[in-house]
Design a protein around this motif. Structure first.
Motif: not given
Length: 522
Positions: A17-20, A217-228
């Motif tokens: 449940g934690a952010a990646t 973002y248009r491809e948000a579903a394909g972005v793996a990390f919740d935070e950088i």
């Protein structure tokens, strides 16, 4: 105690449940995240997470469609029409429009902005006149919105590599509402409205910048990390220690620890050549160096580049006798005439030129060199100081500066000699050479001015034939290095250490690795 078996896991443990979170090292405290005002590679790496231009870079730093999903070019190559994606959104949910790009290009070239990147875009119609202040009407720039999703760019001359240029951070659109509301503070946390894969949520000076996934973002579903988390670690030794302690997923290896890394963590280590050159910039507006070619050439000849690369800092760098590294498609790099001279003959020639220059007649010549605070850079400069002392009796003072002060010194040409590095924004020799045109503004940190060089660059920029263009660029490079306004030292490699759990990392000569393409293995 962190063992090698736990090293790659410590920073990346996940709780249900934690952010990646991906933790990346930033070599400097960013000067700014305003793409029109930043000038360093470290800033561009973060800006590429926040913004997307008409084109963008894929995982291998190849230009691909970005906000524009397609474009057409006129038969003469002067008019480019870009079609924006209807689903392109700012992080506040509002549409990204052609007018946002027009506003960005106009702000980029406006003299009031004083953008160090303005001259990169002088290919746009009337950009040169606007930058110089000769044209006051920003609407005269070759950037026009046909409708909200169609943008037309008109060029001064054909530029087949325009998609590469438009993928750079400086070509990002600007959110006009945020700029109008917050003015110069628009790029700060809480104010910044971005259109890339991430949005800036916090910035603790000299500590870290936190970016969160942009849901719009248009491809948000394909972005793996919740935070950088871009963690500011200016010292390479500290960066390595923090990586080994599990506090970073992507970091770097000091030159002196490369052999250790090869032996101990080879599956973490990424070594690859860069489209870049490390060099000494001579301030061509300051005596006694500016008007004394023999003195500048003597300084260059007295440097043993192979010793610097093979013994002082043996980290894979290639001794540089030109300004453009090998591997640029269709381009033949140029070299200094004394590359193949043996040491005794080279030093004898350097001493002769130094004597003829008259620089040491009143006693030992005293010079100073400014550099960004870094122990590896200091080690190289101490070696150069010894070489100049042994060859010509020159006394060199080293002046270290923190990143932002160092950049200010370069912009204001407040230095005698500067230890510098230029990185390619796209894979072409013109990109590196064009910064030394007379009209290149702040990009031209040396204040170099040679009409022959300028003409060759101008001809090359308007030449479509790839072979003829490469020849013109080669002649320009030879003029630049023969003038000894820049003294090439080495062609660097990047020394990254990356968690073996990370996927999506592709080696490329630009050393661009946007976070949106990265993920942890299941």
């Amino acid at each position: 105690m962190i063992t090698l078996s736990t090293l790659c896991l410590a920073a990346t443990h996940e709780v249900a449940g934690a952010a990646t979170i991906l933790k990346r090292a930033s070599q400097v405290e960013p000067e700014t995240l305003d793409p029109h005002k930043s000038s360093g590679g470290p800033e561009q790496n973060i800006e590429m997470d926040l913004f997307e231009g008409l084109t963008t870079y894929d995982a291998g730093a190849r230009p691909v469609p970005g906000v524009a999903d397609r474009w057409e070019t006129s038969a003469d190559g002067l008019v480019w029409t870009f079609h924006l994606r209807p689903d392109a959104r700012w992080s506040d949910g509002t549409p990204v429009t052609a007018d946002d790009f027009v506003a960005a290009f106009q702000r980029l070239v406006a003299p009031a902005t004083a953008s160090p990147s303005a001259q990169m875009f002088d290919v746009l119609e009337n950009a040169t006149r606007i930058i110089a202040g000769a044209e006051k009407n920003l609407a005269a720039l070759g950037a026009a919105a046909i409708d909200p999703t169609m943008l037309r760019l008109t060029l001064e001359h054909p530029m087949p590599l325009l998609p590469n240029l438009l993928a750079t951070a400086a070509a990002a659109p600007i959110n006009r509402a945020a700029l109008a509301k917050f003015a110069d503070q628009w790029s700060r946390p809480g104010n910044l409205v971005s259109n890339g894969a991430y949005v800036l949520t916090s910035w603790a000076p000299q500590s870290e910048l936190v970016l969160k996934r942009n849901a719009a973002y248009r491809e948000a579903a394909g972005v793996a990390f919740d935070e950088i988390h871009w963690v500011v670690v200016e010292d390479d030794q500290t960066a390595l220690k923090r990586y080994r302690a599990g506090e970073l997923d992507i970091s770097r290896v000091p030159a002196g620890e490369l052999d250790w890394a090869k032996r101990t963590i080879p599956n973490h280590l990424h070594l690859a050549p860069q489209l870049a050159v490390v060099y000494l910039a001579i301030n061509m507006r300051m005596e006694p160096l500016a008007s004394n070619l023999k003195l500048r050439t003597a300084l260059s000849m007295a440097i043993d580049r192979r010793v610097l690369s093979d013994k002082v800092e043996p980290a894979g760098e290639i001794a540089a006798y030109g300004f453009i590294t090998g591997g640029v498609e269709g381009y033949e790099p140029q070299t200094l005439s004394y590359k193949e001279m043996n040491e005794a003959d080279r030093l004898a020639a350097a001493r002769k030129l130094y004597e003829e220059s008259g620089a040491g007649k009143g006693g030992p010549l005293k010079l100073s060199i400014v550099y960004q605070t870094d122990r590896d850079k200091k080690r190289i400069l101490l070696a150069i100081a010894a070489m100049w002392k042994d060859c010509c009796g020159i006394e060199l003072t080293l002046v270290n500066r923190e990143w932002q002060v160092y950049l200010a010194n370069l912009r204001e040409r407040d230095f005698q000699i500067a230890y510098d590095q230029i990185n390619g924004s796209y894979a072409d020799a013109y990109d590196l050479l064009s910064g030394y045109r007379t009209a290149a503004g702040e990009l031209n940190d040396a204040g170099y001015a040679n009409p022959t060089f300028d003409v060759l660059l101008e001809k090359a920029s308007g030449t479509v034939d790839a072979v003829q263009r490469a020849k013109l660029l080669g002649r320009a490079e030879q003029v630049l290095i023969d003038d000894a306004a820049v003294l090439p030292l080495n062609f660097p490699v990047y020394r990254a250490i990356v968690s073996p759990r990370l996927r999506g990392w592709e080696e490329n000569v630009l050393n661009f690795h946007p976070s949106r393409f990265l993920s942890f293995a299941p």
